[in-house]
Design a protein around this motif. Structure first.
Motif, PDB file in Angstrom:
ATOM      1  N   GLY A   7       0.806  -1.215   0.000  1.00 24.08           N
ATOM      2  CA  GLY A   7       0.000   0.000   0.000  1.00 24.08           C
ATOM      3  C   GLY A   7       0.833   1.256   0.000  1.00 24.08           C
ATOM      4  O   GLY A   7       0.410   2.287  -0.549  1.00 24.08           O
ATOM      5  N   SER A   8       2.015   1.200   0.604  1.00 21.14           N
ATOM      6  CA  SER A   8       2.874   2.386   0.643  1.00 21.14           C
ATOM      7  C   SER A   8       3.430   2.729  -0.732  1.00 21.14           C
ATOM      8  O   SER A   8       3.929   3.844  -0.937  1.00 21.14           O
ATOM      9  N   LEU A   9       3.357   1.800  -1.668  1.00 22.27           N
ATOM     10  CA  LEU A   9       3.851   2.033  -3.024  1.00 22.27           C
ATOM     11  C   LEU A   9       2.759   2.529  -3.969  1.00 22.27           C
ATOM     12  O   LEU A   9       3.057   3.003  -5.070  1.00 22.27           O
ATOM     13  N   ASP A 172      -7.700  -5.096   1.704  1.00 23.61           N
ATOM     14  CA  ASP A 172      -6.523  -5.935   1.862  1.00 23.61           C
ATOM     15  C   ASP A 172      -5.606  -5.760   0.653  1.00 23.61           C
ATOM     16  O   ASP A 172      -5.982  -6.082  -0.477  1.00 23.61           O
ATOM     17  N   TRP A 173      -4.401  -5.277   0.909  1.00 23.19           N
ATOM     18  CA  TRP A 173      -3.465  -5.036  -0.189  1.00 23.19           C
ATOM     19  C   TRP A 173      -3.004  -6.311  -0.875  1.00 23.19           C
ATOM     20  O   TRP A 173      -2.412  -6.257  -1.960  1.00 23.19           O
ATOM     21  N   ASP A 174      -3.261  -7.463  -0.269  1.00 27.38           N
ATOM     22  CA  ASP A 174      -2.928  -8.728  -0.934  1.00 27.38           C
ATOM     23  C   ASP A 174      -3.631  -8.861  -2.276  1.00 27.38           C
ATOM     24  O   ASP A 174      -3.160  -9.595  -3.156  1.00 27.38           O
ATOM     25  N   THR A 231      10.109  -1.044   3.781  1.00 20.49           N
ATOM     26  CA  THR A 231       9.758  -0.668   2.419  1.00 20.49           C
ATOM     27  C   THR A 231      10.982  -0.260   1.595  1.00 20.49           C
ATOM     28  O   THR A 231      11.181  -0.744   0.474  1.00 20.49           O
ATOM     29  N   TYR A 232      11.806   0.622   2.142  1.00 19.46           N
ATOM     30  CA  TYR A 232      12.967   1.129   1.387  1.00 19.46           C
ATOM     31  C   TYR A 232      13.939   0.008   1.036  1.00 19.46           C
ATOM     32  O   TYR A 232      14.331  -0.158  -0.118  1.00 19.46           O
TER      33      TYR A 232
END
Length: 319
Positions: A7-9, A172-174, A231-232
């Motif tokens: 989700g952060s992407l 759900d990001w899945d 994430t990074y």
């Protein structure tokens, strides 16, 4: 929930319900059930209950949200989980609080509202009664549903792939780890947000396989993340890897305890799940009297709760 780092992407786009009029959304039913039982509560944070003591938070939620959605011309089809892979059962069990119910009751007895609310959230879970009462309500509304052989997300994606739905609806990001063009998030009475898979992949210059590698690195409902890989660092690892084996090799340099066999099984789950094929959803004309009979007479919702949200629903132009 799910692969939160994915989700952060993502880039999200706001949309009005009217923009999706006529579109079919395959909605993850369990996600919605969880939303309602956590957000529609009494003063103690517990489920709202009818005079029989049965929980009805979920029914209030479905009535409140589905009225405007149906009135906008959107055609939802709900997808229920039929079961979980043992990896997910194991991962979710590790996050559960087995003493939450006992702690909630103790705090309530002591009049400690703050502590009761804390444990009420932790003890809330979807029950067989909630599923049965929800499907009874959907039947009354003329809204189709399917119980997947396994989990809802890949089954919803399958409906899109077969041309039976236009979007998957979920929090759900899945969902983005399956082959779907777009997902609908935050489906509310006044709008929603859209996430497009091609944007998500093109922005990173990734394939779907590489997005799956990133998700597993940073944690899914089937596995915990590699220690010290967020994430990074996850993006860095994927950008430099040519295979999942290389991803795991690099992850082990940060976390020697990762379970490579488990990670390979998780990747296989995103690529291969048991699915029902050939399901063709059918919608029926909306009948307010039928909805009232189930929601109010059978389960004890107040008349105004149904009337305020559903008195204007007219889906006759869809038939």
């Amino acid at each position: 929930m799910g692969s939160g780092a994915v989700g952060s992407l993502a880039t999200t786009h706001d949309a009005d319900l009217d923009e999706l009029a006529g579109d079919v959304i395959a909605v993850d039913a369990y996600i919605e059930l969880h939303q309602y039982i956590h957000s529609i509560t009494d003063d103690w944070g517990d489920y709202v209950r009818n005079d029989e003591g049965e929980p009805i938070s979920h029914l209030i939620g479905f009535v409140s949200r589905l009225g405007p959605i149906l009135d906008s011309g959107i055609k939802p089809v709900y997808v229920f989980d039929g079961g979980y892979d043992e990896l997910k059962e194991d991962e979710l069990s590790s996050r559960a609080n087995p003493d939450a119910k006992e702690n909630f009751l103790e705090a309530k007895e002591e009049g400690d509202q703050s502590t009761a609310n804390h444990y009420a959230h932790k003890k809330a879970h979807v029950t067989d009664f909630m599923i049965e009462s929800t499907t009874n309500l959907l039947d009354a509304m003329g809204v189709p549903y399917i119980v997947a052989p396994g989990e809802a997300e890949p089954q919803a994606a399958q409906l899109v792939q077969e041309g039976q739905a236009d979007y998957v609806g979920s929090q759900d990001w899945d969902v983005m780890l399956y082959d779907v063009p777009a997902m609908v998030r935050d489906l509310r009475t006044n709008g929603c947000t859209l996430v497009r898979q091609d944007e998500l992949l093109n922005d990173r210059d990734w394939t779907l396989d590489e997005l799956r590698w990133f998700a597993i690195l940073t944690g899914t409902d089937y596995n915990t993340s590699a220690y010290q890989v967020g994430t990074y660092r996850g993006k860095q690892i994927v950008n430099k890897a040519d295979s999942f084996e290389e991803v795991m090799d690099k992850a082990e340099s940060y976390d020697s305890s990762i379970d490579r066999d488990r990670w390979l099984r998780v990747l296989d789950l995103f690529e291969n799940q048991e699915l029902e094929t050939g399901f063709e959803p059918e919608w029926q004309p909306f009948n307010l009297d039928a909805v009232h009979a189930v929601a109010c007479e059978q389960y004890g919702l107040a008349d105004w709760q149904v009337q305020s949200r559903m008195k204007n629903v007219d889906n006759s132009d869809l038939f």
